[in-house]
Design a protein around this motif. Structure first.
Motif, PDB file in Angstrom:
ATOM      1  N   ASN A  45      98.247 -19.856  19.462  1.00 11.67           N
ATOM      2  CA  ASN A  45      98.486 -19.935  18.460  1.00 11.67           C
ATOM      3  C   ASN A  45      98.338 -18.913  17.267  1.00 11.67           C
ATOM      4  N   ALA A  46      99.399 -18.520  16.736  1.00 13.24           N
ATOM      5  CA  ALA A  46      99.232 -17.338  16.090  1.00 13.24           C
ATOM      6  C   ALA A  46      98.512 -17.609  14.608  1.00 13.24           C
ATOM      7  N   GLY A  47      98.856 -18.616  13.922  1.00 14.25           N
ATOM      8  CA  GLY A  47      98.374 -18.824  12.599  1.00 14.25           C
ATOM      9  C   GLY A  47      98.705 -17.916  11.335  1.00 14.25           C
ATOM     10  N   VAL A  48      97.735 -17.105  11.021  1.00 16.70           N
ATOM     11  CA  VAL A  48      97.870 -16.232   9.861  1.00 16.70           C
ATOM     12  C   VAL A  48      97.518 -14.795  10.534  1.00 16.70           C
ATOM     13  N   THR A  49      98.599 -14.024  10.513  1.00 18.52           N
ATOM     14  CA  THR A  49      98.566 -12.528  11.045  1.00 18.52           C
ATOM     15  C   THR A  49      98.828 -11.600  10.002  1.00 18.52           C
ATOM     16  N   GLN A  50      97.627 -10.835   9.850  1.00 18.49           N
ATOM     17  CA  GLN A  50      97.672  -9.623   8.855  1.00 18.49           C
ATOM     18  C   GLN A  50      98.000  -8.265   9.619  1.00 18.49           C
ATOM     19  N   THR A  51      98.579  -7.330   8.928  1.00 13.65           N
ATOM     20  CA  THR A  51      99.057  -6.053   9.658  1.00 13.65           C
ATOM     21  C   THR A  51      98.912  -5.054   8.380  1.00 13.65           C
ATOM     22  N   PRO A  52      98.479  -3.727   8.697  1.00 13.59           N
ATOM     23  CA  PRO A  52      97.392  -3.290   9.775  1.00 13.59           C
ATOM     24  C   PRO A  52      96.094  -3.798   9.542  1.00 13.59           C
ATOM     25  N   LYS A  53      95.316  -3.713  10.358  1.00 11.68           N
ATOM     26  CA  LYS A  53      93.800  -4.465  10.405  1.00 11.68           C
ATOM     27  C   LYS A  53      92.988  -3.240   9.711  1.00 11.68           C
ATOM     28  N   PHE A  54      93.305  -1.948   9.658  1.00 10.13           N
ATOM     29  CA  PHE A  54      92.501  -0.657   9.043  1.00 10.13           C
ATOM     30  C   PHE A  54      93.462   0.252   8.510  1.00 10.13           C
ATOM     31  N   ARG A  55      93.232   0.786   7.416  1.00 10.33           N
ATOM     32  CA  ARG A  55      93.888   1.769   6.855  1.00 10.33           C
ATOM     33  C   ARG A  55      93.153   2.598   6.050  1.00 10.33           C
ATOM     34  N   VAL A  56      93.372   3.825   5.949  1.00 10.77           N
ATOM     35  CA  VAL A  56      92.529   4.838   5.096  1.00 10.77           C
ATOM     36  C   VAL A  56      93.861   5.264   4.213  1.00 10.77           C
ATOM     37  N   LEU A  57      93.861   5.532   2.928  1.00  7.46           N
ATOM     38  CA  LEU A  57      94.756   6.005   2.179  1.00  7.46           C
ATOM     39  C   LEU A  57      94.050   7.129   1.234  1.00  7.46           C
ATOM     40  N   LYS A  58      94.825   8.045   0.664  1.00  7.77           N
ATOM     41  CA  LYS A  58      94.414   9.086  -0.226  1.00  7.77           C
ATOM     42  C   LYS A  58      94.910   8.421  -1.913  1.00  7.77           C
ATOM     43  N   THR A  59      94.166   8.791  -2.641  1.00  7.75           N
ATOM     44  CA  THR A  59      94.358   8.123  -4.050  1.00  7.75           C
ATOM     45  C   THR A  59      95.803   8.776  -4.301  1.00  7.75           C
ATOM     46  N   GLY A  60      96.477   7.715  -4.871  1.00  4.77           N
ATOM     47  CA  GLY A  60      97.947   8.001  -5.222  1.00  4.77           C
ATOM     48  C   GLY A  60      99.031   7.603  -4.226  1.00  4.77           C
ATOM     49  N   GLN A  61      98.677   7.523  -3.140  1.00  4.26           N
ATOM     50  CA  GLN A  61      99.499   6.785  -2.043  1.00  4.26           C
ATOM     51  C   GLN A  61      99.888   5.543  -2.101  1.00  4.26           C
ATOM     52  N   SER A  62     100.982   5.138  -1.535  1.00  2.00           N
ATOM     53  CA  SER A  62     101.317   3.810  -1.798  1.00  2.00           C
ATOM     54  C   SER A  62     101.256   3.092  -0.291  1.00  2.00           C
ATOM     55  N   MET A  63     101.308   1.790  -0.154  1.00  2.00           N
ATOM     56  CA  MET A  63     101.446   1.147   0.994  1.00  2.00           C
ATOM     57  C   MET A  63     101.548  -0.406   0.935  1.00  2.00           C
ATOM     58  N   THR A  64     101.894  -1.181   1.782  1.00  2.00           N
ATOM     59  CA  THR A  64     102.372  -2.351   1.825  1.00  2.00           C
ATOM     60  C   THR A  64     101.499  -3.081   2.944  1.00  2.00           C
ATOM     61  N   LEU A  65     100.724  -4.308   2.694  1.00  2.00           N
ATOM     62  CA  LEU A  65     100.192  -4.929   3.668  1.00  2.00           C
ATOM     63  C   LEU A  65     101.050  -6.095   3.799  1.00  2.00           C
ATOM     64  N   CYS A 122     101.679  -9.953   5.576  1.00  2.00           N
ATOM     65  CA  CYS A 122     101.117 -11.118   6.073  1.00  2.00           C
ATOM     66  C   CYS A 122     102.046 -12.247   6.599  1.00  2.00           C
ATOM     67  N   ALA A 123     101.950 -12.660   7.838  1.00  2.00           N
ATOM     68  CA  ALA A 123     103.019 -13.495   8.363  1.00  2.00           C
ATOM     69  C   ALA A 123     102.188 -14.889   8.851  1.00  2.00           C
ATOM     70  N   GLN A 124     102.782 -16.270   8.467  1.00  2.00           N
ATOM     71  CA  GLN A 124     102.279 -17.433   8.988  1.00  2.00           C
ATOM     72  C   GLN A 124     103.296 -18.062   9.505  1.00  2.00           C
ATOM     73  N   ASP A 125     102.966 -18.977  10.569  1.00  2.00           N
ATOM     74  CA  ASP A 125     103.802 -19.591  11.591  1.00  2.00           C
ATOM     75  C   ASP A 125     103.558 -21.124  11.321  1.00  2.00           C
ATOM     76  N   MET A 126     103.004 -21.599  10.410  1.00  2.00           N
ATOM     77  CA  MET A 126     102.413 -22.936  10.006  1.00  2.00           C
ATOM     78  C   MET A 126     103.298 -23.646   8.890  1.00  2.00           C
ATOM     79  N   ASN A 127     104.383 -22.967   8.519  1.00  2.00           N
ATOM     80  CA  ASN A 127     105.267 -23.664   7.733  1.00  2.00           C
ATOM     81  C   ASN A 127     104.823 -23.957   6.351  1.00  2.00           C
ATOM     82  N   HIS A 128     103.614 -23.343   5.901  1.00  2.00           N
ATOM     83  CA  HIS A 128     103.036 -23.438   4.947  1.00  2.00           C
ATOM     84  C   HIS A 128     103.782 -23.081   3.667  1.00  2.00           C
ATOM     85  N   GLU A 129     103.664 -24.086   2.324  1.00  2.00           N
ATOM     86  CA  GLU A 129     104.466 -23.495   1.200  1.00  2.00           C
ATOM     87  C   GLU A 129     103.942 -22.548   0.438  1.00  2.00           C
TER      88      GLU A 129
END
Lengths: 116, 114
Positions: A1-21, A23-30
């Motif tokens: 059962n996957a539940g709620v999955t987050q990617t990535p688990k770790f990340r190091v960024l420099k000030t000013g950089q952009s990124m996207t986290l 989240c995926a869920q397979d429980m059909n939650h609203e």
């Protein structure tokens, strides 16, 4: 059962950089949520979504943007990362909280983000 | 202001001792959840309470919601090192009108010394 999955688990960024986290869920939650957890501050709600195509601000929304294009996915974006955004980020999902609600929020394992 | 207050903030006990963690709200709680978090990991759902006076147990952990539905306690009997971690309470409270929201306490850090 996957539940709620987050990617990535770790990340190091420099000030000013952009990124996207992601989240995926397979429980059909609203409802889906993004929190950050910092020492002595507990869990603080950044943004949340009550359904596909909708988003709303939480307690600490500044510096973050979110999108909920699909019911199962909730994305958290940092357009220009700042050291103050160093934190552990948790995604959660649930059925809507109501006075008769009997379903808790289900959490992912977190993303540890460091901004240098 | 914090809507949910947890006490104590941290707790160190000797293995085998009993302990209690409290979660108090100034508003009526419409659902009270207890979570456990180990360092570096996500939140694990322990149990949920909804009715005033309700009490639930899981292994050596017991949680109760008081009759007025404004306070919950989590009690661990004969603590073990495996009980160590951060315990968080989360609660559904009325945020105005017919709107409800889930809010969290800041957590209680439990250390169990062998």
């Amino acid at each position: 059962n996957a539940g709620v999955t987050q990617t990535p688990k770790f990340r190091v960024l420099k000030t000013g950089q952009s990124m996207t986290l992601l989240c995926a869920q397979d429980m059909n939650h609203e409802y889906m949520y993004w929190y950050r957890q910092d020492p002595g501050m507990g869990l603080r709600l950044i943004h949340y979504s009550v359904g596909e195509g909708t988003t709303a601000k939480g307690e600490v929304p500044d510096g973050y943007n979110v999108s909920r294009l699909k019911k199962q996915n909730f994305l958290l974006g940092l357009e220009s990362a700042a050291p103050s955004q160093t934190s552990v980020y948790f995604c959660a999902s649930s059925y809507p909280p109501t006075p008769r609600g009997n379903q808790p929020q289900h959490f992912g394992d977190g993303t540890r983000l460091s901004i240098l | 202001s914090q809507e949910l207050e947890q006490s104590p903030q941290s707790l160190i006990v000797q293995e085998g001792k009993n302990l209690t963690i409290n979660c108090t709200s100034s508003k009526t709680l419409y659902g009270l959840y207890w979570y456990k978090q180990k360092y570096g990991e996500g939140l694990i759902f322990l149990m949920m309470l909804q009715k005033g006076g309700e009490e639930k147990s899981h292994e050596k952990i017991t949680a109760k919601l008081d009759e007025k539905k404004q306070q919950s306690s989590l009690h661990i009997t004969a603590s073990q090192p495996s009980h160590a971690g951060i315990y968080l309470c989360g609660a559904v409270v009325n945020s105005g009108g017919s709107n409800y929201k889930l809010t969290f306490g800041k957590g209680t850090l439990l250390t169990v010394n062998p």
